[in-house]
Design an enzyme around this catalytic site. Structure first.
Site, PDB file in Angstrom:
ATOM      1  NE  ARG A  36       3.332   0.357  -2.871  1.00  0.00           N
ATOM      2  CZ  ARG A  36       3.935   1.517  -3.021  1.00  0.00           C
ATOM      3  NH1 ARG A  36       3.543   2.582  -2.303  1.00  0.00           N
ATOM      4  NH2 ARG A  36       4.929   1.647  -3.875  1.00  0.00           N
ATOM      5  CB  ILE A  66      -4.244   6.151   0.369  1.00  0.00           C
ATOM      6  CG1 ILE A  66      -4.829   7.340  -0.384  1.00  0.00           C
ATOM      7  CG2 ILE A  66      -5.311   5.470   1.203  1.00  0.00           C
ATOM      8  CD1 ILE A  66      -6.010   6.983  -1.286  1.00  0.00           C
ATOM      9  CG  ASP A  67       1.275   4.345  -0.292  1.00  0.00           C
ATOM     10  OD1 ASP A  67       1.543   4.920   0.780  1.00  0.00           O
ATOM     11  OD2 ASP A  67       1.399   3.120  -0.468  1.00  0.00           O
ATOM     12  CE  LYS A  68       3.528  11.303  -7.209  1.00  0.00           C
ATOM     13  NZ  LYS A  68       4.925  11.626  -7.627  1.00  0.00           N
TER      14      LYS A  68
END
Length: 347
Positions: A260, A154-156
């Protein structure tokens, strides 16, 4: 446009050069100088860096060194080589605390905090989840990109649940589940605007944005049908808060930045998602007090409003379904409370 993948960062076959990037040009690739081609794809690259690589003979097309004015054609395999191994190969275990919500001999489930990068990469070579995992666990199996234990990511600045494989058998079993889309993944997202439908599905190929290489985008026109990779996101409304909406999003696919990109595509950018423009006031009034209120929400939640809340998968050894849930973290909850109060009194 290309379907690009980072190389597995293996030795290139040359005694002192290592492959750092590898891209395969699409069927629809128009002739384009290789230096410009790479400028559009290598994150944080500078023109000087790319041109120096070409001058040094470190840009190869179909295993042969090319000059910077070489024109990339459909099907070309473009690689960039450097004299040092990729930093992600120089993995240093670090004693970083991990929030483990479940562990057995085969798998562990981690609740990742916002701000932690999952694996080392360009600009982030320490402090990652992988650095922490390799400190706390010995002999984690490598995935196809030589990343120990990692099955998905998953993204930062997204918080929430990740499953990590502790054995080769678990890695294979879990990877197949993700590939076959049989895992359960639910996220909660706060988005700009009042979403009209109570529930819906967003479909559209996701690929690198042609003008902004730090973003992905949806390709849906007929001429773009071969661009990007298919992606499907299902959503339903959890809470309406006036100028923002809290959604539950379930993934069928796992493309980079999928939620997103898909939500921005339908006009509902994630709240405070800087990369996709959600850090601006996209809905609401022009009153100074409202602007100050939104600024306070941004301060309470200084990242995109996205949390991986639910994760389900079939256990690789027992064959039983395992399902985990993570509470919405404090920063996101604080932001939601501000919007709840505002929507009661001001709208």
């Amino acid at each position: 446009m290309t379907n690009n993948t980072e190389a597995n960062t293996e030795d290139s076959g040359n005694d002192d050069l290592y492959e750092h990037y590898r891209y395969v040009a699409d069927k629809g690739q128009q002739p384009l100088r290789v230096d410009k081609y790479l400028m559009n794809r290598v994150e944080n690259a500078t023109r000087n860096k790319i041109q120096k690589a070409a001058k040094d003979g470190n840009i190869h097309v179909n295993d042969a060194a090319v000059k910077q004015n070489y024109k990339v054609k459909p099907g070309d395999v473009v690689t960039v080589l450097f004299e040092h191994p990729p930093y992600e190969n120089l993995l240093v275990p670090e004693d970083i605390p991990i929030d483990i919500v479940y562990e057995d001999d085969d798998v562990l489930v981690v609740n990742k905090e916002p701000g932690m990068v999952v694996h080392p990469g360009h600009g982030n070579y320490s402090g990652t989840l992988i650095n922490a995992l390799t400190f706390h666990f010995d002999n984690l199996p490598n995935n196809s990109s030589n990343r120990p234990g990692l099955v998905h990511r998953i993204d930062k600045d997204t918080s929430g649940l990740l499953v990590v494989a502790k054995t080769e058998e678990a890695m294979t079993h879990l990877s197949k589940q993700f590939f076959n889309k049989t895992t359960e993944r639910e996220y909660v997202a706060l988005v700009w605007g009042n979403v009209d439908e109570e529930s819906g599905t967003v479909e559209g190929n996701i690929g690198r944005h042609p003008k902004n290489r730090l973003q992905n985008t949806v390709f849906e026109d007929d001429e773009d049908e071969e661009r990007g990779k298919p992606a499907v996101t299902h959503f339903k409304v959890l809470e309406r808060l006036g100028y923002v909406t809290l959604l539950s999003c379930r993934l069928e696919t796992g493309r980079t930045h999928q939620i997103r990109v898909h939500l921005k595509h339908i006009g509902h950018t994630l709240f405070n998602d800087e990369r996709y423009g959600g850090d601006k006031i996209l809905k609401g009034t022009t009153f100074t007090k409202y602007k100050q209120f939104v600024d306070n929400c941004f301060k309470a939640l200084p990242r995109q409003a996205l949390h991986a809340r639910t994760l389900g998968f079939v256990h690789p050894t027992t064959g039983k379904m395992k399902r985990f849930e993570s509470q919405i973290p404090d920063d996101m909850e604080a932001c939601l409370e501000k919007w709840r109060n505002y929507s009661k009194h001001a709208i």
